[in-house]
Design a protein around this motif. Structure first.
Motif, mmCIF file in Angstrom:
data_model
loop_
_atom_site.group_PDB
_atom_site.id
_atom_site.type_symbol
_atom_site.label_atom_id
_atom_site.label_comp_id
_atom_site.label_asym_id
_atom_site.label_seq_id
_atom_site.Cartn_x
_atom_site.Cartn_y
_atom_site.Cartn_z
ATOM 1 N N PHE A 139 0.850 -0.994 -0.011
ATOM 2 C CA PHE A 139 -0.031 0.127 -0.067
ATOM 3 C C PHE A 139 0.867 1.385 0.038
ATOM 4 O O PHE A 139 1.947 1.198 0.333
ATOM 5 N N PHE A 140 0.434 2.436 -0.461
ATOM 6 C CA PHE A 140 0.941 3.772 -0.146
ATOM 7 C C PHE A 140 0.421 4.682 0.899
ATOM 8 O O PHE A 140 -0.770 4.465 1.073
ATOM 9 N N ASN A 141 1.260 5.418 1.468
ATOM 10 C CA ASN A 141 0.845 6.202 2.412
ATOM 11 C C ASN A 141 0.342 7.447 2.029
ATOM 12 O O ASN A 141 0.612 8.262 1.489
ATOM 13 N N PRO A 142 -1.030 7.691 2.660
ATOM 14 C CA PRO A 142 -1.875 7.103 3.654
ATOM 15 C C PRO A 142 -2.723 6.205 3.038
ATOM 16 O O PRO A 142 -3.456 6.546 1.790
ATOM 17 N N ALA A 143 -2.775 4.985 3.399
ATOM 18 C CA ALA A 143 -3.604 3.808 2.615
ATOM 19 C C ALA A 143 -5.002 4.097 2.359
ATOM 20 O O ALA A 143 -5.434 3.854 1.359
ATOM 21 N N PRO A 144 -5.490 4.750 3.095
ATOM 22 C CA PRO A 144 -7.079 5.095 2.859
ATOM 23 C C PRO A 144 -7.442 6.042 1.772
ATOM 24 O O PRO A 144 -8.441 6.021 1.031
ATOM 25 N N LEU A 145 -6.439 6.811 1.496
ATOM 26 C CA LEU A 145 -6.533 7.744 0.237
ATOM 27 C C LEU A 145 -5.764 7.504 -0.913
ATOM 28 O O LEU A 145 -6.274 7.834 -1.990
ATOM 29 N N MET A 146 -4.670 6.704 -0.634
ATOM 30 C CA MET A 146 -3.976 6.466 -1.938
ATOM 31 C C MET A 146 -4.457 5.153 -2.692
ATOM 32 O O MET A 146 -4.613 4.084 -2.242
ATOM 33 N N PRO A 147 -4.832 5.429 -3.947
ATOM 34 C CA PRO A 147 -5.844 4.153 -4.760
ATOM 35 C C PRO A 147 -4.801 3.127 -5.093
ATOM 36 O O PRO A 147 -5.399 2.092 -5.239
ATOM 37 N N LEU A 148 -3.463 3.512 -5.342
ATOM 38 C CA LEU A 148 -2.634 2.221 -5.753
ATOM 39 C C LEU A 148 -2.132 1.136 -4.556
ATOM 40 O O LEU A 148 -1.817 1.573 -3.811
ATOM 41 N N VAL A 149 -2.244 -0.239 -5.244
ATOM 42 C CA VAL A 149 -1.604 -1.076 -4.362
ATOM 43 C C VAL A 149 -0.975 -2.170 -5.299
ATOM 44 O O VAL A 149 -1.467 -2.572 -6.362
ATOM 45 N N GLU A 150 0.569 -2.490 -5.021
ATOM 46 C CA GLU A 150 1.182 -3.158 -5.932
ATOM 47 C C GLU A 150 1.069 -4.604 -5.493
ATOM 48 O O GLU A 150 1.251 -4.775 -3.876
ATOM 49 N N ILE A 151 0.847 -5.536 -6.098
ATOM 50 C CA ILE A 151 0.836 -6.918 -5.771
ATOM 51 C C ILE A 151 2.007 -7.467 -6.103
ATOM 52 O O ILE A 151 2.234 -7.433 -7.453
ATOM 53 N N ILE A 152 2.805 -8.140 -5.324
ATOM 54 C CA ILE A 152 4.127 -8.665 -5.553
ATOM 55 C C ILE A 152 4.270 -10.098 -5.324
ATOM 56 O O ILE A 152 4.488 -10.413 -4.257
ATOM 57 N N PRO A 153 4.133 -11.224 -6.453
ATOM 58 C CA PRO A 153 4.443 -12.374 -5.977
ATOM 59 C C PRO A 153 5.879 -12.752 -5.768
ATOM 60 O O PRO A 153 6.752 -12.173 -6.431
ATOM 61 N N ALA A 154 6.342 -13.691 -4.657
ATOM 62 C CA ALA A 154 7.476 -14.154 -4.602
ATOM 63 C C ALA A 154 7.742 -15.077 -5.664
ATOM 64 O O ALA A 154 6.741 -15.587 -6.151
ATOM 65 N N VAL A 155 9.080 -15.730 -5.536
ATOM 66 C CA VAL A 155 9.150 -16.760 -6.548
ATOM 67 C C VAL A 155 8.366 -18.040 -5.852
ATOM 68 O O VAL A 155 8.070 -18.828 -6.577
ATOM 69 N N GLN A 156 8.094 -18.149 -4.572
ATOM 70 C CA GLN A 156 7.510 -19.278 -4.128
ATOM 71 C C GLN A 156 5.774 -19.139 -4.375
ATOM 72 O O GLN A 156 5.197 -20.326 -3.988
ATOM 73 N N THR A 157 5.192 -18.071 -4.628
ATOM 74 C CA THR A 157 3.868 -17.825 -4.714
ATOM 75 C C THR A 157 3.248 -18.569 -5.820
ATOM 76 O O THR A 157 3.845 -18.464 -6.740
#
Ligand code: NAI
Length: 386
Positions: A139-157
């Motif tokens: 998430f980006f700070n502040p989480a309630p206001l910033m619309p972007l979320v990066e989803i990051i898989p690890a090699v194990q995911t």
């Protein structure tokens, strides 16, 4: 409704809890420090009161949001969570310890996530018996206001984990982008030249802070200039991110931190939070004026923007994310006026290559090397979007 557990009730944990509870999720908020839990609970009450005062939500909604959040020191409350998001101190050993403990409490199918900004997800995931259900949710700070979320898989995911996590975060009305587990993910990598090149332009004596900020805002359409933004973020925080990215990239000179910023940080001139950084924030302070010279301003803007474009193109070249996600990340995560790859098309790929080659010819420094993707596109007369 599904259940989320948040570990770490600091700035990010509290914001993430607010987002999920507002979307009807049951939420557990945990911290090892009871005073922090109390603070987190108090701050959410304040936020809800403010939203009611502003007429954004009614009292009943505010009460039910707060009623869904269980603030606790007891990690046993994580039982039966569908999703766990960790937002504790940025320290690998501490995170690994926490993860191996929670794996013993939650169900085998619970998705476990970290909000880390700078650690490798592979290294955090390695502390789990079943890392296939582990993923980065940044998430980006502040989480309630910033619309972007990066989803990051690890090699194990595994793919199921990615799809499930993305589906949930999308349902919280966030904009998700998918990024590879590499330093800075998308935003904190691609944004480096916004600060780094601005600092370099200042160090060379080409322009002062106010003039550089004016060029980026007035001529470029950025909401804040680089120096204003560094003062806002905090020179200590911004310097540390730069240094971490530089070290994580095995000291690629492209990400080399600046002595100007290091000295500001060492001197305690951290920006707004200390009242002084590149600018003086005290009431009767002298306010520097920009030299509003359009020719100089355009040179500054072009140099910073082409460096940002090069970084975005190189992220695409290395498959860090799709072109759409790279552009979305920068417009929704850091409010850039345009997606950088779209901007490259508008400016012309050959113009970008020419500008970068000019810089490289002048300085012979690796930081100005043109991404092979831009060069290839120029030869093939291709654009990013058409
Ligand atoms: P913070 O310092 O405000 O909160 C961290 C909390 O974790 C503290 O309240 C601390 O008491 C608690 N904690 C430490 N060890 C714990 C443990 N073993 N069990 C339970 N709680 C524990 O930190 P912040 O800024 O909220 O950052 C948290 C995470 O989010 C870090 O990984 C950071 O990299 C990441 N992040 C931070 C952003 C920011 O702008 N602050 C943006 C995006 C990600």
């Amino acid at each position: 409704m599904p259940k989320l557990s948040v570990i770490g009730a600091g700035t990010m944990g509290t914001g993430i809890a607010q987002v999920a509870a507002s979307e009807g999720w049951d939420v557990v908020v945990n911290d090892s420090n009871s005073a922090v839990i109390e603070e987190s609970s108090k701050s959410l009450v304040k936020v809800m009161n403010r939203l009611v005062e502003k007429g954004k939500i009614d009292q009943q909604t505010a009460d039910s949001i707060l009623g869904r959040i269980d603030f606790t020191e007891d990690q046993q409350h994580f039982e039966n969570s569908d999703l766990v998001i960790e937002a504790i101190v940025e320290n690998l050993e501490v995170k690994q310890k926490v993860f191996s403990a929670i794996e013993k409490i939650v169900r085998p199918d619970t998705i476990i996530a970290s909000n880390t900004s700078s650690l490798s997800l592979a290294s955090i995931g390695a502390s789990l018996d079943n890392p296939s259900r582990f993923v980065g949710i940044h998430f980006f700070n502040p989480a309630p206001l910033m619309p972007l979320v990066e989803i990051i898989p690890a090699v194990q995911t595994v793919p199921r984990t990615i799809e499930q996590a993305k589906g949930w975060i999308d349902s919280w009305k966030k904009i998700t982008v998918l990024a590879k587990d590499t330093p800075g993910f998308i935003v904190n990598r691609v944004a480096r030249p916004f600060y780094g090149e601005a600092l370099r332009i200042y160090e060379e004596g080409i322009a002062d802070f106010a003039t550089i900020d004016w060029s980026m805002k007035e001529l470029g359409g950025f909401r804040m200039g680089p120096f204003e933004l560094m003062d806002f973020i905090g020179n200590d925080v911004n310097y540390t991110v730069t240094e971490t990215v530089f070290e994580s990239f095995f000291y690629d000179p492209r990400y080399k931190p600046s002595f100007t910023q290091k000295r500001m940080s060492e001197a305690g001139l951290l920006g707004r939070k200390t009242g002084k950084g590149y600018y003086d924030y005290s009431e009767d302070a002298f306010k520097p004026t920009a030299k509003m010279d359009e020719k100089l301003g355009k040179q500054i803007l072009d140099r910073v923007v082409v460096m940002l474009i090069n970084e975005a193109a190189d992220a695409l070249f290395l498959n860090i994310a799709s072109k759409e996600d790279i552009d979305l990340a920068m417009t929704k995560g850091v409010n850039y006026p345009k997606g950088l790859l779209k901007w490259a098309d508008e400016l012309g790929i050959n113009w970008c290559v020419e500008q970068l080659d000019k810089l490289y010819d002048e300085y012979h420094e690796d930081r100005y090397r043109c991404s092979p993707l831009l060069r290839r596109m120029e030869k093939e007369k291709k654009n990013f979007y058409s």
